[in-house]
Design an enzyme around this catalytic site. Structure first.
Site, short mmCIF file in Angstrom:
data_model
loop_
_atom_site.label_atom_id
_atom_site.label_comp_id
_atom_site.label_asym_id
_atom_site.label_seq_id
_atom_site.Cartn_x
_atom_site.Cartn_y
_atom_site.Cartn_z
N ASP A 144 -22.07 -30.97 3.65
CA ASP A 144 -21.39 -29.85 4.28
C ASP A 144 -19.91 -29.84 3.91
OD1 ASP A 144 -23.48 -28.63 5.58
OD2 ASP A 144 -23.23 -29.77 7.44
N MET A 145 -19.31 -28.66 3.92
CA MET A 145 -17.88 -28.52 3.67
C MET A 145 -17.19 -28.24 5.00
SD MET A 145 -15.72 -28.84 1.21
CE MET A 145 -16.58 -28.56 -0.34
N ARG A 194 -24.67 -24.28 -1.99
CA ARG A 194 -24.73 -23.36 -0.86
C ARG A 194 -23.41 -22.60 -0.77
NH1 ARG A 194 -24.69 -26.41 4.46
NH2 ARG A 194 -26.86 -26.91 3.94
#
Length: 318
Positions: A144-145, A194
């Site tokens: 995730d960022m 993503r």
């Protein structure tokens, strides 16, 4: 448009104060409306509950990425506990025969990135442990960022992990001004990326502020990913952007299965099923864990406009 800055600051303080209060958590979570919010947007507090939610989604033709809630960990024991939780849920997913359709999403700040001193090294080793367990279970990990101050660190750790685990997924946020360049760097063969809009309140110097600007930036990033050799993961609930994504995929001669759509657990479930019914790969981002209250409140505090988003979601399940 962002809300007025003074109102923004006041609301953020109130929400963050709520996130630290166990008394308010107990009171709020017992109310019917808030209980509905929790049940709709969070898949429970335990690994068995996460596996059960995953089974239901997979049985409806959907794919899943599980996020064990927690972030900004500042002690080693908590980071280790997060790693252990991922190892356990991967074991349970494998035993249930779900890993062909389920991966895990990991926030590096939950596994040590924010620790003083050698936090980046700790996060890398912990992420490596999770990636190894995921591979053994027959699945993979997406990193995730978080806010822009961690972008370089997160992409650096991604590069390190991909040397041994090239299947590790990346996340890019369209509202950051740097993202088009990052898309070009990551749109290569075997690279899962993503693309989301971004949910943090970032300064204008690094991020687009107006919705129209963000939407245009999202489309530009999609064009790069769809025309690249990688595997785009389009994370959006916006009907217009989903339609554009399909058109771009057609123009790039992409077949179903060479890209996917991603949506949050509890958001537009009928659209999730519609897309899956048309033969598209649809993956649901499923957050779970004991830190659900802080997760929900911090999402509202990061961008108070989310208050309206969650309220609309409760009214319409489409």
């Amino acid at each position: 448009m962002w809300v007025d800055e003074e109102e923004n600051v006041v609301l953020r303080r109130v929400l963050l104060g709520m996130s630290r209060s166990p008394q308010i958590k107990k009171a709020v979570s017992s109310l019917p409306v808030s209980s509905g919010i929790v049940a709709r947007f969070v898949a429970g507090e335990t690994n068995p509950e996460a596996v059960l939610a995953t089974e239901k989604l997979v049985s409806n033709g959907l794919n899943v990425t599980l996020d064990h809630l927690g972030e900004d960990v500042t002690d080693l024991a908590a980071a280790t506990a997060t790693v252990d939780a991922y190892l356990d849920v991967l074991t349970k997913l494998s035993a249930a025969g779900l890993t062909a359709n389920t991966e895990v999403s990991v926030k590096l700040s939950a596994v040590g990135q924010a620790l003083p001193g050698d936090g980046e090294k700790v996060a890398l080793e912990n992420a490596r442990t999770i990636c190894h367990a995921a591979r053994n279970a027959g699945t993979t990990v997406t990193l995730d960022m978080e806010d822009h101050t961690t972008t370089d660190s997160t992409l650096g750790i991604l590069r390190e992990l991909r040397q041994d685990f090239p299947e590790t997924g990346a996340v890019l946020q369209a509202y950051l001004r740097r993202t088009e360049a990052d898309c070009r760097d990551l749109a290569h063969a075997g690279s899962r990326v993503r693309l989301c809009k971004g949910a943090y309140k970032e300064p204008e110097s690094v991020a687009f502020q107006e919705k129209r600007q963000v939407d245009k930036a999202y489309v530009r990033a999609m064009k790069i990913l769809m025309n690249g050799a990688g595997y785009p993961m389009i994370a959006s609930h916006d009907p217009r952007l989903i339609s554009i994504a399909g058109a771009l995929a057609d123009r790039a001669n992409r077949q179903p299965g060479s890209y996917e759509y991603q949506m949050l657990f509890g958001i537009r479930p009928e659209e999730q099923l519609r897309l899956a019914g048309e033969g598209h790969t649809v993956r649901i981002y499923v957050p779970y864990g004991e830190d659900w209250y802080g997760y929900l409140v911090r999402r509202l505090a990061e961008r108070p406009a989310n208050l309206q988003f969650f309220a609309r979601s409760l009214i319409s399940k489409k």
